[in-house]
Each structure stands twice: as C-alpha cells, then as structure tokens.
Design a protein around this motif. Sequence first.
Motif, PDB file in Angstrom:
ATOM      1  N   ILE A   3      12.034  17.058 -23.751  1.00 36.01           N
ATOM      2  CA  ILE A   3      12.099  16.142 -24.891  1.00 36.01           C
ATOM      3  C   ILE A   3      13.260  15.165 -24.716  1.00 36.01           C
ATOM      4  O   ILE A   3      13.157  13.991 -25.086  1.00 36.01           O
ATOM      5  CB  ILE A   3      12.199  16.894 -26.250  1.00 36.01           C
ATOM      6  N   GLU A   4      14.341  15.618 -24.130  1.00 32.91           N
ATOM      7  CA  GLU A   4      15.480  14.724 -23.897  1.00 32.91           C
ATOM      8  C   GLU A   4      15.091  13.578 -22.963  1.00 32.91           C
ATOM      9  O   GLU A   4      15.448  12.421 -23.208  1.00 32.91           O
ATOM     10  CB  GLU A   4      16.675  15.499 -23.337  1.00 32.91           C
ATOM     11  N   ASN A   5      14.352  13.902 -21.898  1.00 32.88           N
ATOM     12  CA  ASN A   5      13.906  12.863 -20.966  1.00 32.88           C
ATOM     13  C   ASN A   5      12.937  11.895 -21.646  1.00 32.88           C
ATOM     14  O   ASN A   5      13.034  10.682 -21.461  1.00 32.88           O
ATOM     15  CB  ASN A   5      13.235  13.483 -19.744  1.00 32.88           C
ATOM     16  N   GLU A   6      12.002  12.444 -22.412  1.00 31.09           N
ATOM     17  CA  GLU A   6      11.024  11.594 -23.109  1.00 31.09           C
ATOM     18  C   GLU A   6      11.705  10.686 -24.122  1.00 31.09           C
ATOM     19  O   GLU A   6      11.401   9.490 -24.214  1.00 31.09           O
ATOM     20  CB  GLU A   6       9.980  12.443 -23.825  1.00 31.09           C
ATOM     21  N   VAL A  12      15.199   3.707 -24.126  1.00 30.08           N
ATOM     22  CA  VAL A  12      15.582   2.690 -23.146  1.00 30.08           C
ATOM     23  C   VAL A  12      14.493   1.624 -23.056  1.00 30.08           C
ATOM     24  O   VAL A  12      14.787   0.419 -23.093  1.00 30.08           O
ATOM     25  CB  VAL A  12      15.855   3.330 -21.763  1.00 30.08           C
ATOM     26  N   ALA A  13      13.240   2.052 -22.958  1.00 30.24           N
ATOM     27  CA  ALA A  13      12.136   1.093 -22.829  1.00 30.24           C
ATOM     28  C   ALA A  13      11.985   0.236 -24.087  1.00 30.24           C
ATOM     29  O   ALA A  13      11.789  -0.976 -24.004  1.00 30.24           O
ATOM     30  CB  ALA A  13      10.837   1.834 -22.540  1.00 30.24           C
ATOM     31  N   ARG A  14      12.085   0.856 -25.235  1.00 30.58           N
ATOM     32  CA  ARG A  14      11.835   0.156 -26.500  1.00 30.58           C
ATOM     33  C   ARG A  14      12.930  -0.847 -26.831  1.00 30.58           C
ATOM     34  O   ARG A  14      12.653  -1.970 -27.245  1.00 30.58           O
ATOM     35  CB  ARG A  14      11.697   1.167 -27.613  1.00 30.58           C
ATOM     36  N   LEU A  15      14.185  -0.433 -26.650  1.00 26.57           N
ATOM     37  CA  LEU A  15      15.292  -1.311 -27.035  1.00 26.57           C
ATOM     38  C   LEU A  15      15.606  -2.363 -25.972  1.00 26.57           C
ATOM     39  O   LEU A  15      16.057  -3.461 -26.308  1.00 26.57           O
ATOM     40  CB  LEU A  15      16.545  -0.481 -27.333  1.00 26.57           C
ATOM     41  N   GLY A  16      15.441  -2.012 -24.712  1.00 28.48           N
ATOM     42  CA  GLY A  16      15.691  -2.965 -23.638  1.00 28.48           C
ATOM     43  C   GLY A  16      17.148  -3.332 -23.428  1.00 28.48           C
ATOM     44  O   GLY A  16      17.443  -4.341 -22.791  1.00 28.48           O
ATOM     45  N   LEU A  18      19.317  -1.347 -21.896  1.00 28.93           N
ATOM     46  CA  LEU A  18      19.740  -0.731 -20.636  1.00 28.93           C
ATOM     47  C   LEU A  18      18.623  -0.867 -19.610  1.00 28.93           C
ATOM     48  O   LEU A  18      17.442  -0.972 -19.974  1.00 28.93           O
ATOM     49  CB  LEU A  18      20.061   0.750 -20.853  1.00 28.93           C
ATOM     50  N   LYS A  19      18.985  -0.824 -18.361  1.00 23.80           N
ATOM     51  CA  LYS A  19      17.991  -0.837 -17.286  1.00 23.80           C
ATOM     52  C   LYS A  19      17.228   0.487 -17.316  1.00 23.80           C
ATOM     53  O   LYS A  19      17.770   1.520 -17.754  1.00 23.80           O
ATOM     54  CB  LYS A  19      18.689  -1.018 -15.948  1.00 23.80           C
ATOM     55  N   PRO A  20      15.983   0.500 -16.841  1.00 20.10           N
ATOM     56  CA  PRO A  20      15.174   1.723 -16.891  1.00 20.10           C
ATOM     57  C   PRO A  20      15.836   2.944 -16.263  1.00 20.10           C
ATOM     58  O   PRO A  20      15.702   4.057 -16.775  1.00 20.10           O
ATOM     59  CB  PRO A  20      13.901   1.337 -16.137  1.00 20.10           C
ATOM     60  N   GLU A  21      16.573   2.760 -15.192  1.00 17.41           N
ATOM     61  CA  GLU A  21      17.214   3.898 -14.532  1.00 17.41           C
ATOM     62  C   GLU A  21      18.327   4.535 -15.391  1.00 17.41           C
ATOM     63  O   GLU A  21      18.750   5.659 -15.140  1.00 17.41           O
ATOM     64  CB  GLU A  21      17.752   3.518 -13.145  1.00 17.41           C
ATOM     65  N   ALA A  22      18.766   3.844 -16.430  1.00 16.81           N
ATOM     66  CA  ALA A  22      19.792   4.385 -17.327  1.00 16.81           C
ATOM     67  C   ALA A  22      19.236   5.482 -18.232  1.00 16.81           C
ATOM     68  O   ALA A  22      20.002   6.192 -18.888  1.00 16.81           O
ATOM     69  CB  ALA A  22      20.411   3.277 -18.173  1.00 16.81           C
ATOM     70  N   ALA A  23      17.926   5.658 -18.241  1.00 16.80           N
ATOM     71  CA  ALA A  23      17.328   6.737 -19.047  1.00 16.80           C
ATOM     72  C   ALA A  23      17.885   8.092 -18.603  1.00 16.80           C
ATOM     73  O   ALA A  23      18.047   8.992 -19.429  1.00 16.80           O
ATOM     74  CB  ALA A  23      15.809   6.717 -18.933  1.00 16.80           C
ATOM     75  N   LYS A  24      18.205   8.229 -17.331  1.00 17.48           N
ATOM     76  CA  LYS A  24      18.796   9.485 -16.835  1.00 17.48           C
ATOM     77  C   LYS A  24      20.150   9.733 -17.492  1.00 17.48           C
ATOM     78  O   LYS A  24      20.469  10.858 -17.855  1.00 17.48           O
ATOM     79  CB  LYS A  24      18.937   9.458 -15.316  1.00 17.48           C
ATOM     80  N   THR A  25      20.930   8.700 -17.632  1.00 14.67           N
ATOM     81  CA  THR A  25      22.241   8.830 -18.280  1.00 14.67           C
ATOM     82  C   THR A  25      22.065   9.210 -19.744  1.00 14.67           C
ATOM     83  O   THR A  25      22.726  10.127 -20.237  1.00 14.67           O
ATOM     84  CB  THR A  25      23.037   7.508 -18.186  1.00 14.67           C
ATOM     85  N   ILE A  26      21.177   8.518 -20.449  1.00 17.67           N
ATOM     86  CA  ILE A  26      20.957   8.808 -21.868  1.00 17.67           C
ATOM     87  C   ILE A  26      20.460  10.239 -22.025  1.00 17.67           C
ATOM     88  O   ILE A  26      20.926  10.974 -22.910  1.00 17.67           O
ATOM     89  CB  ILE A  26      19.974   7.791 -22.494  1.00 17.67           C
ATOM     90  N   SER A  27      19.560  10.677 -21.170  1.00 22.28           N
ATOM     91  CA  SER A  27      19.061  12.053 -21.219  1.00 22.28           C
ATOM     92  C   SER A  27      20.195  13.046 -21.018  1.00 22.28           C
ATOM     93  O   SER A  27      20.294  14.046 -21.732  1.00 22.28           O
ATOM     94  CB  SER A  27      17.987  12.252 -20.149  1.00 22.28           C
ATOM     95  N   ARG A  28      21.061  12.763 -20.080  1.00 20.65           N
ATOM     96  CA  ARG A  28      22.205  13.648 -19.818  1.00 20.65           C
ATOM     97  C   ARG A  28      23.156  13.683 -21.017  1.00 20.65           C
ATOM     98  O   ARG A  28      23.652  14.739 -21.400  1.00 20.65           O
ATOM     99  CB  ARG A  28      22.942  13.191 -18.557  1.00 20.65           C
TER     100      ARG A  28
END
Length: 175
Positions: A3-6, A12-16, A18-28
């Motif tokens: 759920i954290e990754n999703e 990240v995708a919706r707000l735009g 951050l770059k897509p690869e930053a989703a890993k940081t947000i998940s962490r």
Amino acid sequence: MTIENEAASEAVARLGLLKPEAAKTISRLLLAEMGDHPRAICTAYRKNGVQISREEKKALGIRVNAFLSYAAFNELSEAGKGAPLSAHETTLLRATFSVLRYRAVEKQTDFRKQLGACFLGFEYDVLAANCPTCIGLNGTIARSAKEAIFPNPSCTCVTANYGLRPKVDWLADVS
C-alpha cells in the motif's frame, strides 16, 4: 506491491511535483510509523546529505538557510521546483491519507464479518469542502473499500484528506 508503494506512486503521478522515480523515496518515508507530521519527515529528508549551494537556493527563490539536499533537489519535477521546500511534503501528505484510509478499512475486516447484512459499506467523510467531487461524495457509501482508498480521478484536492468510516444499519433485517 505494498500500500505504501501504491500510495506513493499515486501521489507522485497525480501531483506531478516530483519525478516518477521519487515514488521510491515517498514510499520509504511512509514506512515510518507516522509519529511525525510529513513536514518534519520531509525536512529531515531534505536536511540529509550534501546541500545545494547558496546561489542555487537564491535562484530557486528560497532562503539560503533552508535545507535542500542535492538528492531531494534532483527528485523535483519542473512543477516541484516552483515549491522546492514543500513538494516532498505535499506528496507525502497525500500518500499518507491514502495509507491511513487503507489501514482504517483493514482494521474493520473482522467487524464487517460479524455485522453481516448490517454492514452497509464505508461512508466518505470529507474534511475539506473545496473539491466538487469530494463534496458530492460526502456522506455517500463507497461501492467498494478498495475503490475508496485512492482519490477519485476527478478529485481536484491536493492532499485528498477525506476519511472513510463504517456505515452500519443497526436495524437491518438480518434474518
């Protein structure tokens, strides 16, 4: 996928910001037990590592004593560079609300089974009434809990800070 990754990917995708690869940081960053507000978590993240130069900070229009590491800066999209000190925080806050909704639904699993026909579903509880989609959802029952965890595609809220609560018909005919 967790759920954290999703939640991180959706935010990240919706707000735009951050770059897509930053989703890993947000998940962490979501993996913390949510004891701190996203602002504190993201400030600590931006503080960690080699900081961008004073000149770069001035060019971005931020105060020279603000924390912004190269790692955090490199995750900003062009839109995020317009709000470099809040881009991670806003994204994390949106993802946090999705994770909190998921956890609330998960906690109710046994309760739903015990209630049977009395359990009608999950009712939207909108906290901020500035989005036409959310205003329309307030008080309605979600068709499925999974569907309600993530914001509706037409939602214009930045953080999508609505909640879900169990809706029970205590007088339902359970025979």
